[in-house]
Write a protein that holds these residues in place. Structure first.
Motif, PDB file in Angstrom:
ATOM      1  N   ASP A  70       0.831  -1.207   0.000  1.00 58.66           N
ATOM      2  CA  ASP A  70       0.000   0.000   0.000  1.00 58.66           C
ATOM      3  C   ASP A  70       0.863   1.254   0.000  1.00 58.66           C
ATOM      4  OD1 ASP A  70      -2.229  -1.542  -0.011  1.00 58.66           O
ATOM      5  OD2 ASP A  70      -2.619  -1.377   2.148  1.00 58.66           O
ATOM      6  N   ARG A  71       1.972   1.213   0.821  1.00 59.93           N
ATOM      7  CA  ARG A  71       2.821   2.411   0.900  1.00 59.93           C
ATOM      8  C   ARG A  71       3.557   2.647  -0.411  1.00 59.93           C
ATOM      9  NH1 ARG A  71       4.632   1.076   7.080  1.00 59.93           N
ATOM     10  NH2 ARG A  71       2.833   2.155   8.068  1.00 59.93           N
ATOM     11  N   VAL A  72       3.934   1.553  -1.080  1.00 62.61           N
ATOM     12  CA  VAL A  72       4.578   1.713  -2.396  1.00 62.61           C
ATOM     13  C   VAL A  72       3.572   2.299  -3.393  1.00 62.61           C
ATOM     14  CG1 VAL A  72       5.578   0.461  -4.345  1.00 62.61           C
ATOM     15  CG2 VAL A  72       6.257  -0.123  -2.008  1.00 62.61           C
ATOM     16  N   GLU A  73       2.355   1.727  -3.362  1.00 65.14           N
ATOM     17  CA  GLU A  73       1.323   2.229  -4.284  1.00 65.14           C
ATOM     18  C   GLU A  73       0.984   3.687  -3.980  1.00 65.14           C
ATOM     19  OE1 GLU A  73      -3.266   1.123  -5.683  1.00 65.14           O
ATOM     20  OE2 GLU A  73      -2.186  -0.098  -4.192  1.00 65.14           O
ATOM     21  N   ARG A  74       0.875   4.049  -2.662  1.00 62.47           N
ATOM     22  CA  ARG A  74       0.565   5.424  -2.285  1.00 62.47           C
ATOM     23  C   ARG A  74       1.668   6.374  -2.723  1.00 62.47           C
ATOM     24  NH1 ARG A  74      -2.617   9.404  -2.305  1.00 62.47           N
ATOM     25  NH2 ARG A  74      -2.232  10.969  -0.656  1.00 62.47           N
TER      26      ARG A  74
END
Length: 897
Positions: A355-359
């Motif tokens: 999620d943090r990579v995508e965000r």
């Protein structure tokens, strides 16, 4: 009867109008097309609804509106009434609501369009058609009666004077007479038919025939009685023989029953012996099954962990297995929960990392979008600065047009000047319309006069030109035509000049409007340029902040991914311990299955031993039952021997012979009785038929007497209906002649009062309502030979004479509607208008309480007691009315208006 008040809402050109009407002469005045006639149409519509309209109900609703309302207050024979009609358009249909009520204590109420129309027709004694033929001279219909055929004129006047009812009654009497003739002819035919039927029946000697049939019937009845007595004797013989045979038959049946019971007992003994053998074999098989089950138990003792197959040992082994299973399951649950928790932690941490990579990617995209939006805002600010420059150049060009134009108006005053010139052009166009109408009428008068001059007759009175004092009138009309043509041409030139000037002002007004738009647009664009510059700077700063946040998110994602890997290794160790515990549980399940199988084997051994005992008891019971059956079999055999000795075969044979003889005689006598019975039925039917014909003869004689009386009554009724039909015809002819006499009198009185010309002496009206005008020299003229103005005035005189006759009544006064004249001067020149004014004054003198005239003629306006002015707003196309006292008005001022 008089109109008191009319209120309109969205009726034709009227938005909301309320007009009160009084007694005397009321003139409705206004320009052509202003809506004068619509006021009268509204009153007519209020009374008769759709029957009063030339078009449809939709036509009376104001354009652009969905509803219309008309209210009319009127007084008839001293009773005040109010009628209201409402129309509403929806879904392509018209909803028509109508009510009528009296406004005093008489308490008269009617609801519905048809009920109101029928009440008004009965109240005024005239329907919508009679109303326009008597009291309402509509525009363009002033010559309607004189142009009608004599038959049409006769029907119209007869209906107005209620003579049409007499013709209707005469037709009904004629229909009744024809109906009586049909019935009478039918009854006479039936009377002849009855005479023929009665004669035919009297010739057949019905009473003699009846005596013969009744004698023969008595002989047949005696013969039937003799045969029936002998038949009863034969039946007694047959029953005695049958009783003997029945007694021996019962003994034989008992013998057969005993033999049958012996066979059944022997069969039951044999069946019981076979069943005992079956039980013995089943006991042997059960002992073999017990041996097999005990061997199977020995094989499963080791698997179950048992030394011996006893109930105590099995119970102890089950308790051991349950305790071990509970311990293992507790450990297994703990390990499963621990493994699942570790797997979930690993999955969640991996998800958070993703999620943090995508965000981080999304934040970077947002930063790129903000950078693009900042550049777009800067470009838009540049474009708007360019637009401002272009608008300022266009404004300068438009200002130069005002400076260069040779106009006496500036930018702020051009709109007012244009509206002023448009009003002037509207006045000029109204004047052109009036001049066109007046020129058309003047040309028609000249053409008509030229035709009469060509024929050698005066255009005014129809007399030879050399004897007429009015022969020079055509020159005045020709001069008037020339004046009107000149004035019309001048008005059209003024209209053209105004059109050109209004076109110039339209262009300048458009320029002024465009300058106002440019000023507003420049001010708006300048504000938007500053907003866009500030927006570009804000979005550049926001893009930089977004990129810093994306880098922080990628570092957090890497740290989370490492923790997730550690949790996944711990979860795999917990899963291995869960597998070991599950294998231990499987071993416990196998041991418990072996214990259960041993228990089932023990139960099967007990069931087999019970089965052996049950079958042993059943074999002993069957042995006892068979012993009892053998005792009964011996008794039945003794009874069989006794019954065989009791049967007498000789007595049976004699009884059979007597029974057969009796049955043969009964068959023979039955045929004879059937034949006699058929003959008796035939005679009874014949007697009934003869009696029926005798009754029919009596009924025919009674019907003949009643029908004869009916025929005499019908003959009397036919004579009465014929007399009634003749009476109505004679009465109608007599009343028509009286109407002709009275109408001729009122017509001549009216014509003499209004006609100042000495060329005519009187008017004749024959029994068919054919009109003839006589000149002073006695020469007759058809009314169509009169000039246009004289013919119109003659028709008005005829309509007023009919109105007078109707108001005076044949048998006394009758309340009549107001006298209504819609544009009666269309075909009249100035001289004839004066005579029309005199006619109106005379009608007032004859007692007409209310006269309503639609006209823009100044002379008629001057003769009014009340003046109603109708005006139409050219902008809204809506008409309004204004009521004034005619005595206080200056006719010249009205003409100027």
């Amino acid at each position: 009867m008089k109109f008191d008040r009319v209120r309109l809402a969205n009726f034709k050109p009227y938005g909301d109008t309320d007009l009160r009407l009084t007694e005397g002469v009321t003139v409705i005045h206004g320009l052509n097309g202003s809506g004068k006639s619509s006021l009268l149409e509204a009153c007519f519509f209020a009374l008769y609804g759709s029957k009063a309209l030339d078009g449809t109900l939709e036509d009376v609703i104001t354009n652009g509106e969905e509803e219309t309302e008309v209210e009319l207050w009127f007084t008839h024979d001293g009773v005040p009434y109010r009628v209201e009609r409402r129309l509403k358009s929806y879904d392509g249909r018209i909803d028509h609501q109508c009510t009528l009520e009296s406004t005093d204590e008489s308490d008269v109420t009617r609801d519905g369009a048809r009920a109101v129309r029928e009440f008004v027709t009965e109240l005024l004694r005239m329907d919508a058609e009679a109303f326009v033929n008597c009291a309402y001279v509509r525009q363009g219909e002033v010559n309607k009666l004189i142009n009608a055929t004599p038959r049409e004129r006769q029907d119209t006047i007869d209906d107005l004077l209620q003579l049409g009812k007499l013709e209707e009654y005469r037709d009904r009497a004629g229909d009744a007479r024809l109906g009586v003739e049909d019935v009478l002819e039918n009854r006479r035919g039936r009377l002849d038919q009855l005479d023929e039927q009665i004669a035919a029946k009297e010739d057949r000697d019905l009473h003699g025939r009846l005596n013969e049939l009744e004698s023969e019937l008595a002989e047949v009845a005696d013969e039937i009685d003799r045969y029936e007595t002998q038949r009863e004797q034969a039946k007694e013989t047959r029953e005695t023989a049958a009783e003997t045979l029945s007694t021996h038959a019962e003994k034989r049946e008992k013998l057969e029953a005993v033999e049958t019971e012996i066979d059944e007992i022997e069969a039951a003994i044999r069946s019981a012996e076979r069943e005992r053998d079956d039980h013995r074999d089943a006991i042997r098989e059960s002992r073999e099954r017990i041996d097999e089950i005990e061997a199977a138990i020995d094989e499963r003792l080791d698997d179950a962990g048992l030394d011996a197959a006893s109930e105590e040992a099995i119970a102890e082994r089950r308790a051991e297995l349950d305790d071990r299973e509970a311990e293992i399951r507790e450990d297994l649950d703990e390990e499963r929960v621990n493994a699942e928790a570790l797997r979930n932690q690993a999955t969640n941490l991996a998800g958070k990392s993703d999620d943090r990579v995508e965000r981080a990617g999304e934040v970077e995209e947002e930063a790129d979008d903000l950078a693009e939006e900042a550049e777009a805002a800067a470009d838009e600010a540049d474009e708007r600065e360019s637009s401002i420059a272009g608008l300022r150049e266009e404004a300068e060009t438009l200002r130069e047009r005002f400076a260069a134009a040779d106009a006496d108006v500036d930018r702020d005053g051009v709109g007012d000047e244009r509206e002023r010139l448009r009003e002037r052009r509207g006045e000029v166009r109204e004047r052109i319309a009036e001049l066109s109408t007046e020129l058309k009428n003047a040309r028609e008068r000249v053409e008509e006069a030229e035709e009469l001059l060509a024929a050698g007759k005066c255009p005014e009175c129809g007399q030879p030109v050399e004897d007429s004092p009015h022969a020079s009138g055509i020159d005045d009309d020709r001069e008037r035509v020339a004046e009107l043509e000149t004035e019309l041409e001048s008005a059209r030139e003024r209209e053209s000049d105004l059109d050109d000037r209004i076109a110039e002002l339209n262009e300048l007004a458009a320029a002024a409007d465009r300058l106002d738009e440019i000023d507003e647009r420049v001010e708006t664009l300048e504000g938007r340029v500053e907003e866009k510059r500030a927006e570009a700077e804000r979005k550049r700063d926001a893009a930089a902040e977004k990129r810093e946040r994306a880098a922080e998110l990628r570092e957090e994602a890497e740290e989370t991914r490492e923790v997730a890997a550690e949790k996944r290794e711990e979860a795999e160790g917990a899963a291995e311990r869960v597998t070991e515990l599950e294998e231990s549980l499987s071993a416990i399940d196998d041991a418990r299955g072996a214990v259960t199988e041993i228990e089932e084997h023990l139960s099967a051994i007990a069931d087999a031993e019970d089965e052996i005992e049950r079958r042993r008891e059943k074999r002993e019971s069957l042995t006892e039952v068979n012993d009892e059956r053998r005792d009964r079999l011996a008794d039945k055999r003794e009874r069989r021997d006794e019954l065989a000795d009791a049967v007498d075969e000789d007595a049976v044979e004699k009884a059979k012979e007597r029974k057969e003889d009796a049955e043969q005689y009964l068959e023979e006598v039955a045929g004879e009785l059937d034949s006699l019975d058929e003959r008796r039925t035939e005679l009874q039917n014949a007697i009934g038929g003869v009696k029926g014909e005798i009754r029919e003869l009596e009924e025919l004689r009674e019907e003949r007497e009643a029908l004869g009386e009916r025929v005499r009554s019908l003959e009397n009724l036919h004579e009465e209906t014929s007399e009634l039909e003749s009476m109505y015809g004679d009465l109608r002819a007599e009343l028509r002649q009286r109407n002709v006499t009275e109408l001729e009198r009122t017509l001549n009185e009216t014509f003499d009062l209004v006609y100042g010309n000495d060329a005519y002496s009187h008017i004749e009206l024959d029994g068919e309502y054919v009109l003839t005008v006589y000149q002073k020299n006695g020469e007759p003229l058809d009314p169509e030979q009169l000039s246009g103005g004289e013919r119109a005035l003659f028709n008005l005189s005829l309509r007023c004479a009919i109105y007078r006759l109707l108001s005076e009544g044949i048998e006394g006064a009758a309340p009549t509607p107001p006298l209504i004249l819609d544009e009666p001067t269309v075909f009249l020149d100035a001289g004839h208008v004066s005579r029309l004014v005199r006619l109106v004054e005379e009608m007032r003198g004859f007692g007409v309480a209310q006269i309503v005239i639609v006209s823009h003629d100044d002379e008629l306006v001057g003769a009014a007691d009340e003046l109603v002015t109708v005006e139409k707003d050219p902008r809204s196309n809506r008409s309004t009315v204004r009521r004034e006292d005619a005595a206080e008005l200056d006719v010249a001022e009205l003409a100027d208006d």
